[in-house]
Every structure is written in structure tokens, then in C-alpha cells.
Enzyme design. Structure first.
Site, PDB file in Angstrom:
ATOM      1  N   CYS A   2      51.310  64.406  21.148  1.00 51.55           N
ATOM      2  CA  CYS A   2      50.322  65.424  21.527  1.00 51.55           C
ATOM      3  C   CYS A   2      50.113  66.439  20.396  1.00 51.55           C
ATOM      4  CB  CYS A   2      50.809  66.187  22.744  1.00 51.55           C
ATOM      5  SG  CYS A   2      51.241  65.134  24.112  1.00 51.55           S
ATOM      6  N   ARG A  28      48.033  62.093  14.768  1.00 49.16           N
ATOM      7  CA  ARG A  28      49.272  62.078  15.547  1.00 49.16           C
ATOM      8  C   ARG A  28      49.195  61.052  16.685  1.00 49.16           C
ATOM      9  NH1 ARG A  28      52.112  67.228  14.977  1.00 49.16           N
ATOM     10  NH2 ARG A  28      52.805  67.185  17.129  1.00 49.16           N
ATOM     11  N   TRP A  75      49.050  62.553  24.387  1.00 47.70           N
ATOM     12  CA  TRP A  75      49.561  61.195  24.262  1.00 47.70           C
ATOM     13  C   TRP A  75      50.460  61.007  25.479  1.00 47.70           C
ATOM     14  CZ3 TRP A  75      54.529  59.003  22.763  1.00 47.70           C
ATOM     15  CH2 TRP A  75      54.453  57.667  22.350  1.00 47.70           C
ATOM     16  N   ASN A  99      53.238  70.328  24.526  1.00 43.85           N
ATOM     17  CA  ASN A  99      53.795  69.138  23.866  1.00 43.85           C
ATOM     18  C   ASN A  99      55.265  69.071  24.236  1.00 43.85           C
ATOM     19  OD1 ASN A  99      51.379  68.959  22.569  1.00 43.85           O
ATOM     20  ND2 ASN A  99      52.183  69.438  20.535  1.00 43.85           N
ATOM     21  N   GLY A 100      55.801  67.859  24.351  1.00 43.65           N
ATOM     22  CA  GLY A 100      57.223  67.711  24.655  1.00 43.65           C
ATOM     23  C   GLY A 100      57.431  67.190  26.064  1.00 43.65           C
ATOM     24  N   GLU A 481      60.385  46.368   5.786  1.00 40.81           N
ATOM     25  CA  GLU A 481      59.307  47.355   5.731  1.00 40.81           C
ATOM     26  C   GLU A 481      57.942  46.661   5.618  1.00 40.81           C
ATOM     27  OE1 GLU A 481      58.908  50.289   6.473  1.00 40.81           O
ATOM     28  OE2 GLU A 481      57.209  51.067   5.348  1.00 40.81           O
ATOM     29  N   LYS A 485      54.980  47.069   8.333  1.00 39.49           N
ATOM     30  CA  LYS A 485      53.611  47.490   7.995  1.00 39.49           C
ATOM     31  C   LYS A 485      52.604  46.515   8.596  1.00 39.49           C
ATOM     32  CE  LYS A 485      54.146  50.781   7.157  1.00 39.49           C
ATOM     33  NZ  LYS A 485      55.286  51.588   6.999  1.00 39.49           N
ATOM     34  N   GLU A 488      52.506  46.777  12.572  1.00 35.24           N
ATOM     35  CA  GLU A 488      52.012  48.007  13.214  1.00 35.24           C
ATOM     36  C   GLU A 488      50.519  48.230  13.008  1.00 35.24           C
ATOM     37  OE1 GLU A 488      54.096  51.531  11.942  1.00 35.24           O
ATOM     38  OE2 GLU A 488      54.044  50.912   9.870  1.00 35.24           O
ATOM     39  N   HIS A 504      69.958  29.925   9.064  1.00 34.54           N
ATOM     40  CA  HIS A 504      70.781  30.088  10.265  1.00 34.54           C
ATOM     41  C   HIS A 504      69.928  30.314  11.513  1.00 34.54           C
ATOM     42  CE1 HIS A 504      74.324  30.080   7.742  1.00 34.54           C
ATOM     43  NE2 HIS A 504      73.659  30.876   6.919  1.00 34.54           N
ATOM     44  N   LYS A 603      52.203  59.509  15.093  1.00 32.91           N
ATOM     45  CA  LYS A 603      52.730  59.887  13.780  1.00 32.91           C
ATOM     46  C   LYS A 603      54.072  60.600  13.908  1.00 32.91           C
ATOM     47  CE  LYS A 603      52.523  60.275   9.314  1.00 32.91           C
ATOM     48  NZ  LYS A 603      52.832  59.038   8.589  1.00 32.91           N
TER      49      LYS A 603
END
Ligand code: F6R
Length: 608
Positions: A2, A28, A75, A99-100, A481, A485, A488, A504, A603
Site C-alpha cells: 500500500c 509499490r 494492496w 498501511n500495515g 537470480e 527475474k 517474476e 541428481h 516493491k
């Protein structure tokens, strides 16, 4: 995650400016938005599900006016993304954005319902509105101070009351909130970029602060009303720096900024005359560095991958054992930390809830604490004993790129600093390694020239359902990484694996439909990696090789190659990640996904 904005101004109309500020928080991630303003006709609210353009369309037909207003991008956490659940939430003459997460909202909801409150939404936020309303006796600041004492959990709050038309009350605990200072106007936001078009003079609120914003002044106190002095910081980022500078997406712009990211992270940290490493913010003496027994790195996502590269660098250069933990896992066990251990939390935002909790756990266990972050005034930067900034500038694309590069650079410097202090690196070696770091931006520029080649390969990769990324040693985290990328932003399933593990299990997946991206640059494990490439090829895989200049033999074995400049192996992760970022970027563009704001991602993840 948010986003909050607010403004109270002496000179009038603030709503269009707040819409602009909300747009600057879009990175965000959000699913609905809303604004409340107090104007001549009293308190008005507009809320809409979807993008901010939906809110703008509504404001075009039903304009909202006022000189004091608050806004929000939500969000969803409690309750689905609907208009009823969107913020601001109104109770009587009062509105709130939040927010939170209010952890005790169910108890409070029951208590307030018994006292006659009628709830309109499924959110935890609405309890705050009812609670403040229940405590209101003509003074909004006093009511908010009393209310926050009853709240458990994390919050950044902003409230308006129709009877106090030039006042915004804000409060924070474990969720960021900043105030913008202007002439006859004050702004509020959950992040600095939202305020850059209006002011660069920023006050960072701290946990427990309750702030009263009026056009002419700001008063910050604790929940008891005791004044808290908060300095005004001058922000050097320009509004333009937070914009796209001609690139189609923030992510591409940020990928291209990485040579500068390395230079900025080195700036002022290598003494010109002595060549010594000067890490302002990390004040441990050589004797203290020598007495360190162990390093524990905690982080999430991309920052965790940087930590994994950091482990190699620190163990190799400083000869110190390093563990790397997911912050979200570390916080649920007893990490056996002590005073001669160094806990390093890595976080672009400095706000990630799990990493912050892990940092707290390390601090409580008595370990020395260091945070590597991109955000100077962030919660973690204030929580840790030592702070090293990455100086990457604001990162807007949700998928992290340049912040990762900044983290790698700071970790490399830290490893060298420890190596020198612990007597593992002599003067000559240190000077050579620093020189290599200083020339790294040039190699990164060369790697960026692979953009067109990556775009070409992405044309094929875009049709894949799955992809396997292989790496060894320092480049195993780079395989992780690279895979992160791709998944996502393009939504293609991708896995990173240590190449030696392929036999394996994952080898069973390989067939002609499975692209294998092999990081096969010059290394002590080159021969083994070549073997893995052949094994994958023998099973029909289309191998995309990341190879060093001059490796013709490997080039023949791969279906396609992306050729990067040769650098010392310790710096290969810095160079090798660039073609992987570009590959993911172009694949996502070709598949038409929202590159800068991938679905379901935020974000800054300020909830655990
Ligand atoms: C991936 C990404 C995330 C973040 C993670 C931690 O591209 O950006 O995986 O790395 O959410 O965030 P910070 O570094 O802000 O703690």
C-alpha cells in the site's frame, strides 16, 4: 504494498497533486486507490478498484476539491480488492488510510461492534476509524495518540476530520512514513519519490511518532504527547531521476544504470593516497574485525541472492565462515548468535518485514549488526548499529536490478576490508583487487551491449513453458537470480540449480522444449560446466550459454550464446547477471506483461 499520500496547503487545491503523488507510488504494487478531501462543501471521498486512471476518470466526472486531502493505493491483505475495502475508510466526519496490519483487529472489531459501531468493510483498517471516532472528544491529535496505544501490529496511518479542515494526523509503527516540508504546505507519503515533484525537504518519521501536519507547521510527539525532535533532510535525488529518462520501462533504465551504480557505491570509499577502504557507517576497528567469529547474512528474494554471492567473497577474502539465511526462516528458530558474530541484513528498501524482524532477533541475541540498504532513512537503517548504503538511487521497477548490483559492490568492498583487517590480503593484492573493482563499470557497459542479442534469443524463450538455469560456485546464486527475474516478470516457470546437481534429478525434465541457460564463463569449474552443457545438449535441450570472450569451443556446443567480457572470477557475478536481466526483460516485453509492475508482486513487502 500500500501507499499513502497527503497534503495540507494554505493556498488551495491539492487533489490533482495528490493523484500525481499516488502515481509515483504505483511501483509499490496496488489493486485499488482512493482520495478524501476537505473542501468548502465538506468531506468528500472517491475510491476505485484497479489502476489510478480509474480514479482519475471518476474525478473527471465527480471532481473532489479541497486544500487538505489524503490518498491511498491499496494492496489487499484483509478482504478482496473491492471499492468497499479500498481506502480511505470513513466513519462519521473522520477518514483514515493505513498501511500495515492491525493484528488485534478482530478483538477490537468485536469490542467496537458491541459499543454500536457498524462496519462497512472486511478490512483491519476500519477498526482504526471506529476506534479513533470512539475516542474523539474534539481533538483529533489526542484521539489518535490514545488509539495507537490500543493497536497491535504495524501501521502507517493518516487521518482527517471534517471539524479540523486544515489538519492531517499521521502515526507510524513498523511501516515507513515521511513528511515533505514546503512553504505554506506540508505533504505526507509512505515513500520519498511521491514527494519529489513538490519538495526535497523531508522528515523521516520514526516508530512511535504521532505527527500533526498543518499548512504552516508540523508537530511530532510520541503517543503521550511528549515532543520528539525530527531533523529535516535534504534529498538530492531529482524528480527526473525517479522517472524513466527515455527508456520504455523503469526496469530497462535501471539495468542500464548499473555501471554508474558500481561507481557510485565505490565513490569516496577508497582513500586516494593510501588506497585504504573507508566504509563510513561501518565503524568496527581492525581489532574488532579480527575478533569476529562468524557472519550471518539475512535477506529475502534478490537481496538473499546477493547475500549468497557475498558468502563466497567474504569466505574467500576474509577467511571467515558465513551463513546465509532466508530472513523468513531465521526468525522462527534460535540462530545461536553471540557478540562476536556479525549479522548482516541486506535489503534494498530497508523495510522488508521479515528482514527487519531477523535484524531485531540478531540484535537481541547480542550480535553486532550491519544493514546494507539503498534507503538512507529506512527503518532498518535506523535499527542497525552499522549501515552501509548502496547509493543506487530510487529503484522503481518492482524486479530488482541495480539495487542488486549495488549490494554486490558493497559486499565486495566489505570482503576486501575484512580481508585486509584480518591479514588475509596483503597491500599489493588489495590494490589489485580494488583496481579491478574500479574498472568493472567498463565491463558492465560491454555486457549491456548484449541487449539486442538478448532480445533476439528472447523471441524464442518467450514460447517456453519452463526454463532451467545452471551455474556453479559464485555463479550458482546468479542462476537463481536469473531464474527469479524470468519468472517474476514473464511468468514462465524457471528454476536455478547448481550445475553439479543436474544429474541428481532435474536432468529428467530436459527435452527439446526445455531451454537451459548455462552460466559457463571462465572459471576454475569451466571444464565441469562444459560437461554439463554437453549432457543437456545430448538430451535435446536448447542451451543458451553465457560465455566469456574467446570460448569458441563452448560456443559450438550451445544453441545460442551471449558473450560477456572476461573479468576475474570474483567479479563474474556482476557481469553475468546483466545478460540474464536483459533476457528476462525482453522475454516479458515480448509476452506483453507489465514489466515494471508484475502481477501479485509488491516493491516493498512490509508484512510477514
Ligand atoms: C525481486 C525482488 C524481491 C526483493 C525482496 C526483498 O526482483 O525485488 O525478491 O529482493 O522482496 O526486498 P528488499 O531488498 O527491499 O528487502
Amino acid at each position: 504494498m500500500c501507499g499513502i499520500v497527503g497534503c495540507t496547503s494554505r493556498t488551495g487545491e491539492v487533489v490533482p497533486g495528490l493523484v500525481e503523488s499516488l502515481k509515483r507510488l504505483e511501483y509499490r504494487g496496488y489493486d485499488s486507490s482512493g482520495i478524501a478531501a476537505i473542501g468548502e462543501r465538506g468531506l468528500g471521498i472517491v475510491r476505485r478498484v484497479g489502476k489510478i486512471r480509474e480514479l482519475e476518470s471518476e474525478l473527471a466526472v465527480a471532481p473532489l476539491t479541497g486544500s487538505t486531502a489524503i490518498g491511498h493505493t491499496r494492496w489487499a491483505t484483509h478482504g478482496s480488492p473491492t471499492e468497499a475495502n479500498a481506502h480511505p475508510h470513513r466513519v462519521g466526519k473522520l477518514v483514515v488510510v493505513h498501511n500495515g496490519i492491525i493484528e488485534n483487529y478482530l478483538e477490537l472489531r468485536e469490542e467496537l461492534t458491541q459499543r454500536g459501531a457498524r462496519f462497512q468493510s472486511e478490512t483491519d483498517t476500519e477498526v482504526v476509524a471506529h476506534l479513533v471516532q470512539a475516542l474523539w472528544q474534539g481533538d483529533l491529535v489526542a484521539a489518535v495518540r490514545s488509539a495507537v496505544k490500543r493497536l497491535h501490529g504495524s501501521f502507517a496511518l493518516a487521518l482527517l476530520h471534517e471539524d479540523a479542515p486544515d489538519l492531517i494526523v499521521a502515526a507510524r509503527r513498523d511501516s515507513p512514513l515521511v513528511i515533505g516540508v514546503g512553504e505554506g504546505a506540508h505533504w505526507l507519503a509512505s515513500d520519498v519519490p511521491a514527494l519529489l515533484p513538490w519538495t526535497r525537504r523531508i522528515i523521516y518519521l520514526e516508530d512511535g511518532d504521532v505527527a500533526a501536519l498543518r499548512p504552516e507547521r508540523v508537530d511530532v510527539t510520541d503517543a503521550e504527547g511528549v515532543a520528539r525532535a525530527r531533523a529535516v533532510a535534504e534529498i538530492t535525488w531529482s524528480a527526473e531521476m525517479a522517472e524513466k529518462a527515455g527508456f520504455p520501462h523503469f526496469m530497462l533504465k535501471e539495468i542500464h544504470e548499473q555501471p554508474a551504480t558500481v561507481s557510485n557505491a565505490l565513490l569516496g570509499r577508497i582513500a586516494e593516497n593510501s588506497g585504504a577502504i573507508v566504509l563510513d557507517g561501518f565503524a568496527l576497528s581492525d581489532a574488532e574485525l579480527r575478533s569476529l567469529r562468524r557472519i550471518c547474512i539475512v535477506a529475502c528474494g534478490t537481496s538473499w541472492h546477493a547475500g549468497q554471492v557475498g558468502r563466497f567473497l567474504l569466505e574467500e577474502d576474509a577467511g571467515i565462515p558465513v551463513e546465509v539465511d532466508y530472513a523468513s526462516e531465521m526468525i522462527h528458530r534460535e540462530p545461536l548468535l553471540a557478540k562476536d558474530d556479525l549479522l548482516i541484513a541486506i535489503s534494498q528498501s530497508g523495510e522488508t518485514a521479515d528482514t527487519r524482524a531477523a535484524l531485531k532477533k540478531g540484535r537481541e541475541a547480542g550480535a553486532r549488526t550491519l544493514v546494507i540498504t539503498n534507503v538512507a532513512g529506512s527503518s532498518m537503517a535506523r535499527d542497525a548499529a552499522h549501515v552501509l548504503l548502496t547509493y543506487a538511487g530510487p529503484e522503481i521497477g518492482v524486479a530488482s536490478t541495480k539495487a542488486f548490483m549495488g549490494q554486490l559492490t558493497v559486499l565486495a568492498l566489505l570482503a576486501l576490508r575484512l580481508g585486509a583487517a584480518r591479514g588475509r590480503l596483503d597491500q599489493k593484492t588489495l590494490a589489485r583487487r580494488l583496481h579491478e573493482l574500479k574498472t568493472l563499470p567498463h565491463a558492465l557497459e560491454q555486457a549491456l551491449a548484449l541487449s539486442d542479442a538478448a532480445k533476439d534469443i528472447a523471441g524464442e524463450l518467450a514460447a517456453a513453458r519452463d526454463a532451467l538455469y545452471l551455474g556453479r560456485g559464485l555463479n550458482y546464486p546468479i542462476a537463481l537470480e536469473g531464474a527469479l527475474k524470468l519468472k517474476e516478470i514473464s511468468y514462465i516457470h524457471a528454476e536455478g540449480y547448481p550445475a553439479g546437481e543436474m544429474k541428481h534429478g532435474p536432468i529428467a525434465l530436459i527435452d527439446p522444449s526445455m531451454p537451459v541457460i548455462a552460466i559457463a564463463t571462465e572459471s576454475v569449474t569451466s571444464a565441469l560446466m562444459s560437461g554439463n552443457v554437453e549432457e543437456a545438449r545430448a538430451r535435446g535441450a536448447r542451451v543458451i550459454g553465457i560465455v566469456s570472450t574467446g570460448e569458441e569451443r563452448l560456443m559450438k556446443s550451445c544453441w545460442r550464446t551471449l558473450v560477456v567480457p572476461r573479468v576475474p572470477e570474483a567479479l563474474s557475478p556482476f557481469v553475468n547477471i546483466i545478460p540474464l536481466q536483459l533476457l528476462a526483460y525482453w522475454t516479458a516485453v515480448i509476452r506483453g506483461s507489465d514489466v515494471d509492475q508484475p502481477r501479485n508482486l509488491a516493491k516493498t513487502v512490509t508484512v510477514q
